[in-house]
Write an enzyme that holds these catalytic residues in place. Sequence first.
Site, PDB file in Angstrom:
ATOM      1  N   GLU A   1       5.390  54.009  79.272  1.00 11.10           N
ATOM      2  CA  GLU A   1       5.137  55.422  78.982  1.00 11.10           C
ATOM      3  C   GLU A   1       6.428  56.009  78.429  1.00 11.10           C
ATOM      4  O   GLU A   1       7.431  56.096  79.141  1.00 11.10           O
ATOM      5  CB  GLU A   1       4.679  56.144  80.248  1.00 11.10           C
ATOM      6  CG  GLU A   1       3.329  55.635  80.734  1.00 11.10           C
ATOM      7  CD  GLU A   1       3.011  56.001  82.171  1.00 11.10           C
ATOM      8  OE1 GLU A   1       3.900  56.549  82.863  1.00 11.10           O
ATOM      9  OE2 GLU A   1       1.881  55.741  82.607  1.00 11.10           O
TER      10      GLU A   1
ATOM     11  N   ASP B   1      -8.968  57.160  81.657  1.00 13.30           N
ATOM     12  CA  ASP B   1      -8.093  57.560  82.755  1.00 13.30           C
ATOM     13  C   ASP B   1      -8.957  58.208  83.822  1.00 13.30           C
ATOM     14  O   ASP B   1      -9.752  59.117  83.520  1.00 13.30           O
ATOM     15  CB  ASP B   1      -7.035  58.533  82.252  1.00 13.30           C
ATOM     16  CG  ASP B   1      -6.064  57.871  81.287  1.00 13.30           C
ATOM     17  OD1 ASP B   1      -5.100  57.264  81.763  1.00 13.30           O
ATOM     18  OD2 ASP B   1      -6.288  57.955  80.067  1.00 13.30           O
TER      19      ASP B   1
END
Length: 244
Positions: A127, A8
């Site tokens: 998510e 990320d």
Amino acid sequence: MRLIARLDIKNEHVIKGIHLEGLRKVGDPNRLAKAYYEQGIDEIVFMDAVASLYDRNNLYHIIEAACRDVFVPIAVGGGLRTVEDVSKALGAGADKVVINTGAFRNIHMIEEIARKFGSQCLVGSIEAKKRDGTWKAYVDNGREPTDRDVISWANELERAGVGEILLTSVDQEGTGRGFDVDLIEQMNVAISRPLIVSGGYGKQAHLDALLSRTRPSAIAFASVLHYERATVDDLRQAARAYQE
């Protein structure tokens, strides 16, 4: 079972947090990608952690640089809102694109991407957070709730043409307290596409708890690799016992 390194990225740095929040810098993305490739990782996912704030992906130059040293499949996600964005990502050298928020905004874009580039390069990202006893899908890097049940949304993504599903448990992400096995087990039964799971690995017992109940196609790791708590070979040896 594929082992995937998840990076990320925010402002040129690999970052890591808990529940996708409280992000801390942990290293240079290309240096880490090369190190994981040399350790034997199967794939690498680069995610722009702040792309949703700016409606754009800023990782194209990082992908171009990574392709000079890394020779396993590379996926890129975050801020991909149009077919043109996807074309640019693939042109930079990515083998796959990962899309979450853009699919909620326009599911027909997923259908168009699948027609134009093929389902094999298209990963639908979900998510998930548990709310009132059910798992709901979130967007904008886990910040914004939707009203969609994660299983029904995964089925819709399948019908639209995604080739894989990346399932991130926001509740477990970065905690090192284990995978959300109940969620993963339900998802693995409900979909026909390969499932990549992300979020929660901290120790061997967590992998045992997951693989004793269900078999995802791939597992994405972040903190355990970034902080050198285990090598790729350690993780592969731990998973291999369940594949023999």
